[in-house]
Scaffold this active site. Structure first.
Site, PDB file in Angstrom:
ATOM      1  N   ASP A 207       0.815  -1.215   0.000  1.00 32.10           N
ATOM      2  CA  ASP A 207       0.000   0.000   0.000  1.00 32.10           C
ATOM      3  C   ASP A 207       0.850   1.268   0.000  1.00 32.10           C
ATOM      4  O   ASP A 207       0.417   2.323   0.458  1.00 32.10           O
ATOM      5  CB  ASP A 207      -0.961   0.014   1.190  1.00 32.10           C
ATOM      6  CG  ASP A 207      -0.242  -0.029   2.538  1.00 32.10           C
ATOM      7  OD1 ASP A 207       0.992  -0.258   2.531  1.00 32.10           O
ATOM      8  OD2 ASP A 207      -0.893   0.158   3.569  1.00 32.10           O
TER       9      ASP A 207
ATOM     10  N   HIS B 241      24.851   2.097 -16.778  1.00 33.48           N
ATOM     11  CA  HIS B 241      23.692   2.524 -16.005  1.00 33.48           C
ATOM     12  C   HIS B 241      23.783   2.030 -14.563  1.00 33.48           C
ATOM     13  O   HIS B 241      22.769   1.717 -13.938  1.00 33.48           O
ATOM     14  CB  HIS B 241      22.396   2.047 -16.668  1.00 33.48           C
ATOM     15  CG  HIS B 241      22.076   2.789 -17.928  1.00 33.48           C
ATOM     16  ND1 HIS B 241      21.066   2.421 -18.774  1.00 33.48           N
ATOM     17  CD2 HIS B 241      22.629   3.896 -18.481  1.00 33.48           C
ATOM     18  CE1 HIS B 241      21.010   3.254 -19.804  1.00 33.48           C
ATOM     19  NE2 HIS B 241      21.961   4.163 -19.642  1.00 33.48           N
TER      20      HIS B 241
ATOM     21  N   ASP C 108      27.005  10.738 -12.858  1.00 33.07           N
ATOM     22  CA  ASP C 108      26.033  11.154 -13.868  1.00 33.07           C
ATOM     23  C   ASP C 108      24.762  11.488 -13.108  1.00 33.07           C
ATOM     24  O   ASP C 108      24.053  10.580 -12.642  1.00 33.07           O
ATOM     25  CB  ASP C 108      25.821  10.006 -14.870  1.00 33.07           C
ATOM     26  CG  ASP C 108      24.970  10.409 -16.068  1.00 33.07           C
ATOM     27  OD1 ASP C 108      24.192  11.370 -15.954  1.00 33.07           O
ATOM     28  OD2 ASP C 108      25.080   9.745 -17.123  1.00 33.07           O
TER      29      ASP C 108
ATOM     30  N   ASP D 294      21.168  16.862 -17.244  1.00 32.46           N
ATOM     31  CA  ASP D 294      21.825  15.558 -17.398  1.00 32.46           C
ATOM     32  C   ASP D 294      23.324  15.816 -17.552  1.00 32.46           C
ATOM     33  O   ASP D 294      23.801  16.066 -18.648  1.00 32.46           O
ATOM     34  CB  ASP D 294      21.237  14.843 -18.615  1.00 32.46           C
ATOM     35  CG  ASP D 294      21.773  13.429 -18.786  1.00 32.46           C
ATOM     36  OD1 ASP D 294      22.522  12.966 -17.905  1.00 32.46           O
ATOM     37  OD2 ASP D 294      21.430  12.788 -19.800  1.00 32.46           O
TER      38      ASP D 294
ATOM     39  N   HIS E  64      28.728   3.871 -26.292  1.00 29.72           N
ATOM     40  CA  HIS E  64      27.370   4.414 -26.299  1.00 29.72           C
ATOM     41  C   HIS E  64      27.300   5.566 -27.296  1.00 29.72           C
ATOM     42  O   HIS E  64      28.295   5.931 -27.920  1.00 29.72           O
ATOM     43  CB  HIS E  64      26.950   4.882 -24.898  1.00 29.72           C
ATOM     44  CG  HIS E  64      27.906   5.847 -24.261  1.00 29.72           C
ATOM     45  ND1 HIS E  64      28.045   7.159 -24.665  1.00 29.72           N
ATOM     46  CD2 HIS E  64      28.778   5.685 -23.236  1.00 29.72           C
ATOM     47  CE1 HIS E  64      28.934   7.755 -23.922  1.00 29.72           C
ATOM     48  NE2 HIS E  64      29.415   6.875 -23.047  1.00 29.72           N
TER      49      HIS E  64
ATOM     50  N   HIS F 120      21.892  12.943 -26.900  1.00 32.42           N
ATOM     51  CA  HIS F 120      20.459  12.749 -27.098  1.00 32.42           C
ATOM     52  C   HIS F 120      19.731  14.056 -26.800  1.00 32.42           C
ATOM     53  O   HIS F 120      20.255  14.958 -26.145  1.00 32.42           O
ATOM     54  CB  HIS F 120      19.933  11.624 -26.195  1.00 32.42           C
ATOM     55  CG  HIS F 120      20.278  11.804 -24.737  1.00 32.42           C
ATOM     56  ND1 HIS F 120      19.587  12.648 -23.896  1.00 32.42           N
ATOM     57  CD2 HIS F 120      21.260  11.244 -23.975  1.00 32.42           C
ATOM     58  CE1 HIS F 120      20.111  12.604 -22.686  1.00 32.42           C
ATOM     59  NE2 HIS F 120      21.142  11.765 -22.708  1.00 32.42           N
TER      60      HIS F 120
ATOM     61  N   HIS G 121      16.021  11.463 -21.685  1.00 33.01           N
ATOM     62  CA  HIS G 121      16.134  11.067 -23.084  1.00 33.01           C
ATOM     63  C   HIS G 121      14.858  11.553 -23.745  1.00 33.01           C
ATOM     64  O   HIS G 121      13.855  10.840 -23.807  1.00 33.01           O
ATOM     65  CB  HIS G 121      16.316   9.555 -23.218  1.00 33.01           C
ATOM     66  CG  HIS G 121      17.654   9.087 -22.734  1.00 33.01           C
ATOM     67  ND1 HIS G 121      17.891   7.818 -22.285  1.00 33.01           N
ATOM     68  CD2 HIS G 121      18.840   9.732 -22.639  1.00 33.01           C
ATOM     69  CE1 HIS G 121      19.156   7.683 -21.922  1.00 33.01           C
ATOM     70  NE2 HIS G 121      19.751   8.840 -22.136  1.00 33.01           N
TER      71      HIS G 121
ATOM     72  N   GLU H  18      28.166  13.824 -24.781  1.00 35.20           N
ATOM     73  CA  GLU H  18      28.720  12.996 -23.706  1.00 35.20           C
ATOM     74  C   GLU H  18      29.615  11.875 -24.216  1.00 35.20           C
ATOM     75  O   GLU H  18      29.280  10.693 -24.097  1.00 35.20           O
ATOM     76  CB  GLU H  18      27.592  12.408 -22.865  1.00 35.20           C
ATOM     77  CG  GLU H  18      26.468  11.766 -23.666  1.00 35.20           C
ATOM     78  CD  GLU H  18      25.399  11.145 -22.794  1.00 35.20           C
ATOM     79  OE1 GLU H  18      25.753  10.363 -21.879  1.00 35.20           O
ATOM     80  OE2 GLU H  18      24.218  11.418 -23.018  1.00 35.20           O
TER      81      GLU H  18
ATOM     82  N   TYR I 104      35.883   3.530 -21.976  1.00 34.61           N
ATOM     83  CA  TYR I 104      35.676   2.573 -20.892  1.00 34.61           C
ATOM     84  C   TYR I 104      36.624   1.384 -21.046  1.00 34.61           C
ATOM     85  O   TYR I 104      36.669   0.750 -22.103  1.00 34.61           O
ATOM     86  CB  TYR I 104      34.215   2.093 -20.897  1.00 34.61           C
ATOM     87  CG  TYR I 104      33.254   3.263 -20.844  1.00 34.61           C
ATOM     88  CD1 TYR I 104      32.859   3.809 -19.635  1.00 34.61           C
ATOM     89  CD2 TYR I 104      32.781   3.836 -22.020  1.00 34.61           C
ATOM     90  CE1 TYR I 104      32.014   4.905 -19.593  1.00 34.61           C
ATOM     91  CE2 TYR I 104      31.927   4.923 -21.992  1.00 34.61           C
ATOM     92  CZ  TYR I 104      31.549   5.460 -20.773  1.00 34.61           C
ATOM     93  OH  TYR I 104      30.716   6.550 -20.742  1.00 34.61           O
TER      94      TYR I 104
ATOM     95  N   ARG J 240      33.522   9.537 -18.536  1.00 34.52           N
ATOM     96  CA  ARG J 240      32.506  10.200 -19.360  1.00 34.52           C
ATOM     97  C   ARG J 240      32.396  11.651 -18.906  1.00 34.52           C
ATOM     98  O   ARG J 240      32.491  11.943 -17.706  1.00 34.52           O
ATOM     99  CB  ARG J 240      31.151   9.501 -19.231  1.00 34.52           C
ATOM    100  CG  ARG J 240      30.057  10.108 -20.093  1.00 34.52           C
ATOM    101  CD  ARG J 240      28.831   9.194 -20.229  1.00 34.52           C
ATOM    102  NE  ARG J 240      28.098   8.981 -18.987  1.00 34.52           N
ATOM    103  CZ  ARG J 240      28.121   7.859 -18.278  1.00 34.52           C
ATOM    104  NH1 ARG J 240      28.886   6.842 -18.669  1.00 34.52           N
ATOM    105  NH2 ARG J 240      27.419   7.736 -17.170  1.00 34.52           N
TER     106      ARG J 240
ATOM    107  N   GLU K 186      29.857  15.024 -19.701  1.00 37.14           N
ATOM    108  CA  GLU K 186      28.580  15.333 -20.350  1.00 37.14           C
ATOM    109  C   GLU K 186      28.104  16.735 -19.984  1.00 37.14           C
ATOM    110  O   GLU K 186      28.021  17.082 -18.800  1.00 37.14           O
ATOM    111  CB  GLU K 186      27.534  14.304 -19.913  1.00 37.14           C
ATOM    112  CG  GLU K 186      26.150  14.528 -20.473  1.00 37.14           C
ATOM    113  CD  GLU K 186      25.175  13.468 -19.987  1.00 37.14           C
ATOM    114  OE1 GLU K 186      24.133  13.275 -20.645  1.00 37.14           O
ATOM    115  OE2 GLU K 186      25.454  12.828 -18.944  1.00 37.14           O
TER     116      GLU K 186
END
Length: 443
Positions: free
Chosen positions: A41, A245, A262, A273, A352, A356, A363, A388, A392, A410, A412
């Protein structure tokens, strides 16, 4: 600091622009989100459907917007939850239909319980129904139920619509181009988010846990008016940065590792972002600095090229042209540089996309004009995107020299296309090696 917001006139203009793209003698239905159950609940914090929010600014669940166009006359009708003292004691105040007309400048408003009867009237004798087909199965069923009710009235001389139009592409295209008011909100959430990244850099130290850095970020968002993060923050120390991610955010940070963050806040529904990568102990090692500087050089080259007429496909080519010769020089790629560029060999490590669209969603919606897997849509003023690049090198990649293993970088930023070129909205977050080390040394 006064937080940026959108005036009701912004939503009126959007509904008018949407209606201009509707054929005549039609009705459109746009549905709000419903509350999602987390467990038993308890519920997740409510997040409004962003296309519904875009057209209304209305942030309550289980609402519906109808836009009717007859003889080129347009009417906006909002269906919302009724005022209910008992429910409001438990779940909070509701706007109600009377206040909805005043506050959200729709032409009419009804309790949601009245929608079946009113929808029947709206659909009767229309030629087309517009709604977001396939967006939500329950909404599809609702529209089909209304249509069946209208068809049942055929003996009374009432005509039912004979076709449907998916109106999501119309809304997506509108959302792709940001107004001056939207840009102001996005500048502000970038500034707030940039402050959070600075705070994270200052709080970073050996032995701190990733989730503690995440807490610093969320605190900075909230203390400056951004109640929510735009997405689950990625706080990835060491080899965790090689999980794109990653959001467990549970590991202990170690001196000598890099930390990739990120994270972006949300303001008035709009997302930032931003990604930064920096050393836990405040000082890049030689190997870390080499990879970091390469990613930064690629990002700077790509951002510098942003202007009307350029595409993400072209920026991706620029990035590959920066990465490839240096990766060969470092022994991470081998072969003829020109051929490696042609083969996009650096995608072995740059795993990647380059960027975007950004807006109400992280996104964000909008057609990329994909041709041969390349995003060829030409930039136009008012578009906002991320840039970005990343490289890696997982710790278990034994094909490469040990000094590179475990490094993931990375960087960005959020970039607005302007009439003359571009504006980087992510301006208050250090990203040069010298500036990052100076900020971290200032603690």
């Amino acid at each position: 600091m006064t937080l940026a917001s959108l005036h009701s006139s912004e939503f009126i203009a959007r509904r008018q622009a949407f209606a201009k793209q509707m054929p005549n003698n039609v009705v459109a239905f746009i549905f709000a989100s419903s509350q999602a159950t987390r467990s038993n609940d308890t519920e997740y914090l409510f997040c409004q459907d962003k296309s519904f929010l875009y057209l209304t600014g209305f942030n309550e669940q289980d609402a519906v917007l109808a836009i009717e166009k007859v003889n080129n006359q347009v009417k906006s009708i909002l269906f919302c939850l009724p005022k209910d003292p008992l429910q409001e004691v438990w779940h909070g105040k509701r706007i109600g239909k009377d206040n909805a007309v005043k506050q959200y400048c729709v032409d009419e408003a009804y309790d949601i319980e009245e929608i079946d009867a009113v929808a029947l009237e709206l659909i009767c004798d229309k030629s087309v129904i517009l709604y977001r087909q396939g967006h939500n199965e329950m909404h599809d069923e609702q529209v089909m139920h209304w249509l069946a009710d209208v068809k049942a009235c055929a003996r009374q001389g009432i005509k039912a619509p004979t076709s449907f139009i998916d109106c999501q592409p119309i809304i997506d295209e509108m959302r792709l181009f940001k107004s001056a008011a939207e840009i102001e909100v996005m500048k502000q959430i970038n500034h707030i988010s940039g402050g959070a990244h600075q705070r994270a850099m200052k709080a970073c130290a050996d032995g701190v846990f990733e989730y503690q850095i995440e807490a610093e970020i969320l605190h900075e968002f909230a203390m400056h008016g951004a109640r929510f993060a735009a997405y689950n923050s990625i706080v990835a120390g060491g080899n965790n940065a090689n999980i794109l991610h990653y959001n467990d955010n549970s590991a202990r940070l170690n001196s000598g590792d890099l930390l990739l963050i990120d994270a972006g806040g949300e303001l008035a529904g709009y997302a930032a972002d931003i990604t930064r990568t920096f050393p836990v102990n405040g000082k890049f090692s030689d190997a870390q600095k080499t990879i970091y500087q390469l990613v930064l050089d690629a990002q700077n080259a790509c951002i510098a090229a942003v202007k009307p007429g350029v595409s993400l496909a072209e920026l991706n080519d620029i990035c590959i042209e920066v990465f490839t010769p240096k990766l060969v020089e470092l022994g991470l790629l081998s072969g003829d540089v020109n051929q490696l560029i042609e083969e996009k060999a650096c995608k072995k490590y740059f795993i990647h996309g380059l960027g975007h669209w950004l807006g109400l969603d992280v996104h964000d919606v909008g057609d990329y004009h994909i041709e041969n897997k390349r995003q060829t849509r030409a930039f136009e003023p008012g578009m906002v995107m991320t840039i970005e690049p990343g490289l890696y090198f997982p710790a278990d990649n034994h094909e490469i020299d040990a000094k590179w293993r475990g490094i993931g970088v990375r960087i960005e930023d959020n970039v607005l296309v302007t009439d003359q070129g571009h504006e980087n909205l992510t301006q208050n977050v250090p990203k040069s090696v010298a500036d990052i080390e100076a900020l971290m040394a200032s603690n």
